[in-house]
Write a protein that holds these residues in place. Structure first.
Motif, PDB file in Angstrom:
ATOM      1  N   TRP A  22       1.049  -1.181   0.141  1.00 17.59           N
ATOM      2  CA  TRP A  22       0.058   0.079  -0.034  1.00 17.59           C
ATOM      3  C   TRP A  22       0.910   1.270   0.022  1.00 17.59           C
ATOM      4  O   TRP A  22       0.893   2.102   1.040  1.00 17.59           O
ATOM      5  CB  TRP A  22      -0.865  -0.109   1.378  1.00 17.59           C
ATOM      6  CG  TRP A  22      -1.628  -1.144   1.236  1.00 17.59           C
ATOM      7  CD1 TRP A  22      -2.835  -1.543   0.840  1.00 17.59           C
ATOM      8  CD2 TRP A  22      -1.500  -2.331   2.289  1.00 17.59           C
ATOM      9  NE1 TRP A  22      -3.360  -2.722   1.346  1.00 17.59           N
ATOM     10  CE2 TRP A  22      -2.296  -3.299   2.190  1.00 17.59           C
ATOM     11  CE3 TRP A  22      -0.449  -2.706   3.356  1.00 17.59           C
ATOM     12  CZ2 TRP A  22      -2.306  -4.609   2.709  1.00 17.59           C
ATOM     13  CZ3 TRP A  22      -0.348  -3.805   3.858  1.00 17.59           C
ATOM     14  CH2 TRP A  22      -1.362  -4.626   3.853  1.00 17.59           C
ATOM     15  N   MET A  32      -4.561  -1.318   4.392  1.00 21.77           N
ATOM     16  CA  MET A  32      -5.944  -1.875   4.250  1.00 21.77           C
ATOM     17  C   MET A  32      -5.943  -3.046   4.988  1.00 21.77           C
ATOM     18  O   MET A  32      -5.279  -3.859   4.886  1.00 21.77           O
ATOM     19  CB  MET A  32      -6.319  -1.863   2.879  1.00 21.77           C
ATOM     20  CG  MET A  32      -6.294  -0.472   1.907  1.00 21.77           C
ATOM     21  SD  MET A  32      -7.307   0.773   2.640  1.00 21.77           S
ATOM     22  CE  MET A  32      -9.008   0.014   2.248  1.00 21.77           C
ATOM     23  N   GLU A  66      -7.184  -6.563   5.383  1.00 23.53           N
ATOM     24  CA  GLU A  66      -7.271  -7.868   4.173  1.00 23.53           C
ATOM     25  C   GLU A  66      -8.795  -8.771   4.500  1.00 23.53           C
ATOM     26  O   GLU A  66      -8.983  -9.266   3.525  1.00 23.53           O
ATOM     27  CB  GLU A  66      -6.238  -8.582   4.208  1.00 23.53           C
ATOM     28  CG  GLU A  66      -5.078  -7.498   3.699  1.00 23.53           C
ATOM     29  CD  GLU A  66      -3.820  -8.436   3.507  1.00 23.53           C
ATOM     30  OE1 GLU A  66      -3.120  -9.412   4.267  1.00 23.53           O
ATOM     31  OE2 GLU A  66      -3.038  -8.339   2.450  1.00 23.53           O
ATOM     32  N   GLY A  83      -9.285   1.017   6.001  1.00 19.89           N
ATOM     33  CA  GLY A  83      -7.974   1.403   6.472  1.00 19.89           C
ATOM     34  C   GLY A  83      -7.713   1.048   7.947  1.00 19.89           C
ATOM     35  O   GLY A  83      -8.605   1.068   8.640  1.00 19.89           O
ATOM     36  N   MET A 122      -6.493   6.643   1.732  1.00 19.18           N
ATOM     37  CA  MET A 122      -7.457   5.337   2.256  1.00 19.18           C
ATOM     38  C   MET A 122      -8.583   5.534   1.394  1.00 19.18           C
ATOM     39  O   MET A 122      -9.137   4.554   0.637  1.00 19.18           O
ATOM     40  CB  MET A 122      -8.003   5.127   3.357  1.00 19.18           C
ATOM     41  CG  MET A 122      -6.417   4.615   4.571  1.00 19.18           C
ATOM     42  SD  MET A 122      -6.883   4.829   5.987  1.00 19.18           S
ATOM     43  CE  MET A 122      -5.266   4.246   6.845  1.00 19.18           C
ATOM     44  N   TYR A 169      -8.466   3.784  -2.186  1.00 20.28           N
ATOM     45  CA  TYR A 169      -8.907   2.465  -1.993  1.00 20.28           C
ATOM     46  C   TYR A 169     -10.384   2.392  -1.650  1.00 20.28           C
ATOM     47  O   TYR A 169     -10.859   1.350  -1.643  1.00 20.28           O
ATOM     48  CB  TYR A 169      -8.105   1.813  -0.837  1.00 20.28           C
ATOM     49  CG  TYR A 169      -6.697   1.449  -1.173  1.00 20.28           C
ATOM     50  CD1 TYR A 169      -6.148   0.130  -1.852  1.00 20.28           C
ATOM     51  CD2 TYR A 169      -5.522   2.479  -0.841  1.00 20.28           C
ATOM     52  CE1 TYR A 169      -4.854  -0.045  -2.087  1.00 20.28           C
ATOM     53  CE2 TYR A 169      -4.376   2.390  -1.001  1.00 20.28           C
ATOM     54  CZ  TYR A 169      -4.025   0.982  -1.789  1.00 20.28           C
ATOM     55  OH  TYR A 169      -2.753   0.782  -2.104  1.00 20.28           O
TER      56      TYR A 169
END
Ligand code: ACO
Length: 160
Positions: free
Chosen positions: A38, A60, A62, A72, A100, A104
């Motif tokens: 990341w 992040m 998983e 995040g 974040m 993402y």
């Protein structure tokens, strides 16, 4: 002070900063894992000589696929003692939170903090608006409890 995303050659400086500031320490391999996986979520603050005076190490989550919203997580943040109360931690947190959300699509950010860590609690709760989600008993290696805290990134308007 300059705040920017991390490079691989920052990792030993980040580790040195962490070792000075916190009892929760990590191998270089763990820093590298964050940086490679990341790269836009972790940041450093550097002085005019390029010396690292603060960092945020973030990722992040998983396991977010298992019914939990994508989010995040702040693994670690610290600022060297003589550079504190200058707004650096706030800036590091805000930059990571923004990445974040925008890169993402994270809907919130989580972290753990020691119950006794007044400075960090003030930063998270009062300055940034985190809320307490749970108390995790004996979370730390020395037996201290952790507060699990969350901040919605939707409320910040950083997620569409
Ligand atoms: N006492 C009370 N409130 C504080 C303190 C303090 N010592 N330090 C920061 N705050 C709060 C204040 O509300 C402050 O706003 P203000 O200065 O306008 O009053 C706000 O946080 C923002 O302060 P910053 O200047 O951005 O914070 P700083 O750069 O000094 O870094 C930090 C704060 C990271 C907690 C620093 O004290 C530190 O490195 N401590 C040791 C390491 C640590 O505890 N890290 C957090 C562990 S939890 C985790 O990593 C997920």
């Amino acid at each position: 002070m300059n705040v920017r995303t991390i490079r691989v050659d920052d990792l030993t400086g980040m580790q040195a900063c962490n070792l000075q500031n916190l009892p929760e320490n990590y191998t270089i391999r763990y820093y590298l894992y964050h940086a490679m996986t990341w790269p836009s979520l972790s940041f450093v603050a550097e002085d005019h000589k390029g010396r690292i005076v603060g960092y945020i190490l973030a990722k992040m989550e998983e396991d977010a696929g298992k019914g939990e919203e994508l989010h995040g997580h702040v693994t670690s943040i610290s600022v060297l003692r003589s550079y504190r109360r200058l707004g650096l931690a706030k800036k590091l947190m805000e930059q990571s939170q923004k990445a974040m959300a925008t890169i993402y699509g994270a809907s919130f950010v989580s972290l753990h903090v020691r119950k006794s860590n007044r400075a960090a609690l003030n930063l998270y709760r009062d300055t940034l608006g985190f809320t307490l989600k749970a108390t995790e008993s004996k979370y730390y290696a020395d037996g201290e409890d952790a507060y699990a805290m969350h901040l919605s990134l939707k409320d910040q308007g950083t997620v569409a």
